[in-house]
Design a protein around this motif. Sequence first.
Motif, PDB file in Angstrom:
ATOM      1  N   PHE A   5       0.816  -1.219   0.000  1.00  0.00           N
ATOM      2  CA  PHE A   5       0.000   0.000   0.000  1.00  0.00           C
ATOM      3  C   PHE A   5       0.849   1.269   0.000  1.00  0.00           C
ATOM      4  N   LYS A   6       2.124   1.178  -0.340  1.00  0.00           N
ATOM      5  CA  LYS A   6       3.010   2.347  -0.323  1.00  0.00           C
ATOM      6  C   LYS A   6       3.506   2.673  -1.718  1.00  0.00           C
ATOM      7  N   THR A   7       3.796   3.951  -1.925  1.00  0.00           N
ATOM      8  CA  THR A   7       4.424   4.402  -3.156  1.00  0.00           C
ATOM      9  C   THR A   7       5.930   4.158  -3.065  1.00  0.00           C
ATOM     10  N   PRO A   8       6.645   4.201  -4.188  1.00  0.00           N
ATOM     11  CA  PRO A   8       8.102   4.001  -4.126  1.00  0.00           C
ATOM     12  C   PRO A   8       8.815   4.970  -3.204  1.00  0.00           C
ATOM     13  N   SER A   9       8.366   6.228  -3.164  1.00  0.00           N
ATOM     14  CA  SER A   9       9.012   7.202  -2.273  1.00  0.00           C
ATOM     15  C   SER A   9       8.769   6.863  -0.817  1.00  0.00           C
ATOM     16  N   GLN A  10       7.572   6.409  -0.483  1.00  0.00           N
ATOM     17  CA  GLN A  10       7.286   6.019   0.902  1.00  0.00           C
ATOM     18  C   GLN A  10       8.084   4.787   1.298  1.00  0.00           C
ATOM     19  N   ILE A  11       8.271   3.860   0.379  1.00  0.00           N
ATOM     20  CA  ILE A  11       9.074   2.677   0.676  1.00  0.00           C
ATOM     21  C   ILE A  11      10.522   3.061   0.926  1.00  0.00           C
ATOM     22  N   ALA A  12      11.041   4.016   0.149  1.00  0.00           N
ATOM     23  CA  ALA A  12      12.429   4.446   0.329  1.00  0.00           C
ATOM     24  C   ALA A  12      12.622   5.193   1.643  1.00  0.00           C
ATOM     25  N   ASP A  13      11.627   5.983   2.068  1.00  0.00           N
ATOM     26  CA  ASP A  13      11.772   6.764   3.299  1.00  0.00           C
ATOM     27  C   ASP A  13      11.618   5.899   4.548  1.00  0.00           C
ATOM     28  N   SER A  14      10.541   5.142   4.637  1.00  0.00           N
ATOM     29  CA  SER A  14      10.271   4.322   5.829  1.00  0.00           C
ATOM     30  C   SER A  14       9.558   3.052   5.385  1.00  0.00           C
ATOM     31  N   PRO A  15      10.305   2.021   5.050  1.00  0.00           N
ATOM     32  CA  PRO A  15       9.676   0.824   4.464  1.00  0.00           C
ATOM     33  C   PRO A  15       8.765   0.059   5.412  1.00  0.00           C
ATOM     34  N   LEU A  16       9.076   0.005   6.697  1.00  0.00           N
ATOM     35  CA  LEU A  16       8.324  -0.856   7.617  1.00  0.00           C
ATOM     36  C   LEU A  16       7.322  -0.099   8.476  1.00  0.00           C
ATOM     37  N   SER A  17       7.270   1.206   8.370  1.00  0.00           N
ATOM     38  CA  SER A  17       6.287   1.950   9.156  1.00  0.00           C
ATOM     39  C   SER A  17       4.914   1.810   8.517  1.00  0.00           C
ATOM     40  N   PRO A  18       3.849   1.927   9.302  1.00  0.00           N
ATOM     41  CA  PRO A  18       2.500   1.836   8.725  1.00  0.00           C
ATOM     42  C   PRO A  18       2.286   2.926   7.694  1.00  0.00           C
ATOM     43  N   PRO A  19       1.592   2.654   6.603  1.00  0.00           N
ATOM     44  CA  PRO A  19       1.373   3.674   5.562  1.00  0.00           C
ATOM     45  C   PRO A  19       0.475   4.803   6.057  1.00  0.00           C
ATOM     46  N   THR A  20       0.960   6.027   5.914  1.00  0.00           N
ATOM     47  CA  THR A  20       0.174   7.189   6.354  1.00  0.00           C
ATOM     48  C   THR A  20      -0.937   7.512   5.370  1.00  0.00           C
ATOM     49  N   SER A  21      -0.663   7.338   4.088  1.00  0.00           N
ATOM     50  CA  SER A  21      -1.677   7.565   3.056  1.00  0.00           C
ATOM     51  C   SER A  21      -1.676   6.365   2.111  1.00  0.00           C
ATOM     52  N   PRO A  22      -2.410   5.322   2.451  1.00  0.00           N
ATOM     53  CA  PRO A  22      -2.392   4.100   1.633  1.00  0.00           C
ATOM     54  C   PRO A  22      -2.874   4.360   0.211  1.00  0.00           C
ATOM     55  N   THR A  23      -2.249   3.703  -0.731  1.00  0.00           N
ATOM     56  CA  THR A  23      -2.622   3.813  -2.131  1.00  0.00           C
ATOM     57  C   THR A  23      -2.989   2.440  -2.682  1.00  0.00           C
ATOM     58  N   PHE A  24      -4.007   2.430  -3.518  1.00  0.00           N
ATOM     59  CA  PHE A  24      -4.444   1.186  -4.163  1.00  0.00           C
ATOM     60  C   PHE A  24      -3.982   1.107  -5.615  1.00  0.00           C
ATOM     61  N   ASP A  25      -3.158   2.076  -6.017  1.00  0.00           N
ATOM     62  CA  ASP A  25      -2.694   2.076  -7.409  1.00  0.00           C
ATOM     63  C   ASP A  25      -1.815   0.870  -7.715  1.00  0.00           C
ATOM     64  N   ASN A  26      -1.071   0.418  -6.705  1.00  0.00           N
ATOM     65  CA  ASN A  26      -0.190  -0.736  -6.945  1.00  0.00           C
ATOM     66  C   ASN A  26      -0.969  -1.963  -7.384  1.00  0.00           C
ATOM     67  N   PHE A  27      -2.139  -2.163  -6.808  1.00  0.00           N
ATOM     68  CA  PHE A  27      -2.934  -3.342  -7.154  1.00  0.00           C
ATOM     69  C   PHE A  27      -3.483  -3.243  -8.577  1.00  0.00           C
ATOM     70  N   GLY A  28      -3.950  -2.042  -8.950  1.00  0.00           N
ATOM     71  CA  GLY A  28      -4.435  -1.863 -10.308  1.00  0.00           C
ATOM     72  C   GLY A  28      -3.336  -2.005 -11.343  1.00  0.00           C
ATOM     73  N   ASN A  29      -2.156  -1.426 -11.046  1.00  0.00           N
ATOM     74  CA  ASN A  29      -1.032  -1.537 -11.975  1.00  0.00           C
ATOM     75  C   ASN A  29      -0.527  -2.975 -12.065  1.00  0.00           C
ATOM     76  N   ALA A  30      -0.493  -3.671 -10.915  1.00  0.00           N
ATOM     77  CA  ALA A  30      -0.047  -5.071 -10.936  1.00  0.00           C
ATOM     78  C   ALA A  30      -1.001  -5.935 -11.753  1.00  0.00           C
ATOM     79  N   TRP A  31      -2.284  -5.637 -11.679  1.00  0.00           N
ATOM     80  CA  TRP A  31      -3.264  -6.437 -12.417  1.00  0.00           C
ATOM     81  C   TRP A  31      -3.157  -6.209 -13.915  1.00  0.00           C
ATOM     82  N   SER A  32      -2.860  -4.961 -14.318  1.00  0.00           N
ATOM     83  CA  SER A  32      -2.849  -4.648 -15.749  1.00  0.00           C
ATOM     84  C   SER A  32      -1.471  -4.828 -16.373  1.00  0.00           C
ATOM     85  N   GLU A  33      -0.421  -4.316 -15.719  1.00  0.00           N
ATOM     86  CA  GLU A  33       0.904  -4.320 -16.339  1.00  0.00           C
ATOM     87  C   GLU A  33       1.504  -5.723 -16.434  1.00  0.00           C
ATOM     88  N   ALA A  34       1.279  -6.547 -15.433  1.00  0.00           N
ATOM     89  CA  ALA A  34       1.854  -7.893 -15.452  1.00  0.00           C
ATOM     90  C   ALA A  34       0.886  -8.937 -15.967  1.00  0.00           C
TER      91      ALA A  34
END
Length: 292
Positions: free
Chosen positions: A52-81
């Motif tokens: 539920f994190k963007t690449p920038s959020q993963i780079a800053d704090s990978p294991l902290s709870p997501p402050t602003s969760p995003t669902f874009d990763n799931f949509g992109n994973a479903w379509s791009e792969a």
Amino acid sequence: MSTATAGRRIPRPASAPAGRRPGYGRYLLELVLIAVAVVFLFPVYALVTLAFKTPSQIADSPLSPPTSPTFDNFGNAWSEASLGSALVNSAIITALSLLLLIVIGSTGAYYLARCVSGLGYGLYVLFLLGIILPFQLGMIPLYKLVDSLGWLGTYQGMILFYTGIQMPFTIFLYTGFIRALPPDYAQAALIDGCNHRQAFTRIVFPLLRPITGTVIILNAVFIWNDFFTPLLYMGGSGKETVPVAVFSFVGQYVSDYGLVFAGLVLAALPILIIFLLLQRYVIKGFAGGIKG
């Protein structure tokens, strides 16, 4: 006091040892179990959090709870792969492989469990050797066999591979369970006029529900999560399974870990649902009971 107990000394309950708290061992055991649960649940937490994190959020704090969760990763994973088609491919291969394993494995195990001749014992030992020997030893001959059949990049090639690889383990589970069943059920059916096939399908197989659930879960987890075999047999065919499709997010120089973990979450959901539905059969199957 009654005359029966008169003159008899009634023992008093022993008091707890001085300086020791009652239940101390139980509290210590609970703490150990909680620590073990945290260790096992931490990878699940990391998987869901990074999905539920963007690449920038993963780079800053990978294991902290997501402050602003995003669902874009799931949509992109479903379509791009093409994860949707990969899920269909994995479902077809897993379902048909399980069907063959259950039908052939239960039938063969019934013969091995009820056969008292040396042939039955020898075949059973042969199947046990199939469990001990790693299948990687035969990867090259198996690849040549599938290639000679013209089944590379096809469903039937993968189904044949998984059925053969997992058959010894399936035979082992079914044989041990059938041996624990009383033979009176099948014998009564034979006396009533049934043949051996009818006695097995109508009487014995319904009693195999617990071990069948165990066979489904253990084999489905292996087939669904296998990465190396689909990469070798299905790579470049357009019929890649889920692990191979998720691997496409990882490159030599660039890796989008948000998409990787989102794809892993989507890939784990079907097999997790199957496990939750059939988990009660696992212990029953290993215990060898006949209650479903």
